[in-house]
Write an enzyme that holds these catalytic residues in place. Sequence first.
Site, short mmCIF file in Angstrom:
data_model
loop_
_atom_site.label_atom_id
_atom_site.label_comp_id
_atom_site.label_asym_id
_atom_site.label_seq_id
_atom_site.Cartn_x
_atom_site.Cartn_y
_atom_site.Cartn_z
N ALA A 295 0.84 -1.35 -0.01
CA ALA A 295 0.04 -0.02 0.09
C ALA A 295 0.84 1.15 0.04
CB ALA A 295 -0.99 0.04 1.21
N CYS A 296 0.52 2.20 -0.76
CA CYS A 296 1.09 3.56 -0.88
C CYS A 296 2.84 3.34 -1.11
CB CYS A 296 0.94 4.32 0.35
SG CYS A 296 1.27 6.18 0.12
N ALA A 297 3.62 3.86 -0.20
CA ALA A 297 4.89 3.73 -0.28
C ALA A 297 5.37 2.06 -0.11
CB ALA A 297 5.76 4.54 0.83
N LEU A 324 -2.11 -1.24 -3.77
CA LEU A 324 -3.05 -0.24 -3.37
C LEU A 324 -2.55 1.14 -3.35
CD1 LEU A 324 -4.18 -2.67 -0.41
CD2 LEU A 324 -5.05 -2.56 -2.85
#
Length: 560
Positions: A295-297, A324
Amino acid sequence: MKDKPTKAVAPTPATYINVQSAITGVRGRDLISTLRSVGRHGLRHPFYTARHMLELGGQLGRVLLGDTLHQPGSRDNRFSDPAWSHNPFYRRGLQAYLAWQKQTRRWIEESSLSEDDRTRAHFLFTLLNDAVSPSNTLLNPLAVKEVFNSGGLSLVRGLGHLLDDLRHNNGMPRQVEKDAFEVGRNLATTPGAVVFRNELMELIQYKSMSEKQYARPLLIVPPQINKFYVFDLNPANSYVQYMLKNNLQVFMISWRNPDPRHREWGLSSYVAALEEAMNACRSITGSRDVNLMGACAGGLTMAALQGHLQAKRQLRRVHSATYLVSLLDTQLESAASLFADEETLESAKRRSYQHGVLDGAEMGRIFAWMRPNDLVWNYFVNNYLLGKTPPPFDILYWNNDTTRLPAALHGDLLDFFKYNPLAHPAGLEVCGTPIDLGKITVDSFHVGGHNDHITPWDAVYRSALLLGGERRFVLSNSGHVQSIINPPGNPKAHYVLNPKLSGDPRAWYYDAEKTEGSWWPLWLDWMQARSGALRETGTTLGSASYPAMEPAPGNYVLVR
């Protein structure tokens, strides 16, 4: 139930502040410089400014006569109280404010400022206009009613909240009560155990919630910017429990909250730690490969690991990857990015190296200013003007439970947004190996958020195109976090899907189909098909080589 989305209205990505702004920061001197630039332009073109002032004066004259010239935005809840439309005093005040807003936008848009200067000016005046809204004063009809209903106690309570936030919350209004939740008590309660730990992370294995489980494990990689339990908030919306109840073996990374001693941890350090965790998953489960979810980073870290493995000819250890709201393509268009010149970037790097870390609370404040009416002024009104405590909301508690970024990783992320290295073969080197995302051929599933202000959906879509292999992109109807926390049964949930990816996000959206409900079941079908054979559930956690240690949620998540 499926239907086509409205053809001409593709969702518009955020255009003011996004994750790049939080990583880079926006300096006060740059905002003041923009204000000076606007002021100089006004003085140099007095007739132009006078014309707009006369137009504003004409509108204000009509407002005083009782005309209703403007309407708030359909999603603007600041003026939902009937007094703003029925009371003559409040109606005139609101109309004057809306007229001022409209005229300042026109003044900027029709000026001879350069395009970049106009964009910066729009950004600054949007923040200023939101700040001077009449709803942010004690004359707000909601505040006036509360004063009478409470016998003046609302003012006393509001002053107390203000003083407490000035002392203990850097002057920002609290979004959630600090004692409303506790990790391990009413958040992150899914049973499991830490089965591996190194300096950067703990690896949690969760106890199965089904009689059988798939042979291939799923390893979740959360962002380094926040803590992992966004995937396990409470049983009603726990993504982890949804996976476990549907026969998946689930492992979770819990990143350590770094301090100045860890300033040299960079992206390569996190990729090496993730590789260790992946090998632990393989050893514990006996599986030759794993499924990854980031997710994200965390998605960036996961992609860098796959690029590293591909360069070493070891990509067979990864079977599939789920991204994500993850950015791999960092070509973003926002007003705040126009402030990020070379001096700003170098200043941000120096500042984090001097302190050893970038404080998560500093990033949290910038994230809040991405949506100031929702995340700042809404709580300003509730906490100070109404004298109320913010309602308990698990996502906002998690959002405020920030972590720090080590200086080296912060510098890597600054370069990531500056150079967009993953968009070019061998543009990024990790752990001594060049990364080429086009050579990563594992199947991938990507989720973007329709209203995402942090990682705009079109950039998430373009990120999917950088990868090889079979790719699927889903556009959820929510924002950054709630696009992920989207359990079945949510009556407002829907998503947009088009199996044919084109080079243009808008073209993809034009031919996509809207489906009511959560995207989780769609992803579950995709993941189960890539999780191997079903077998009897194991009764123990860990293995002889990786024995179970502390129970979930572990120790690292508790460090502030």
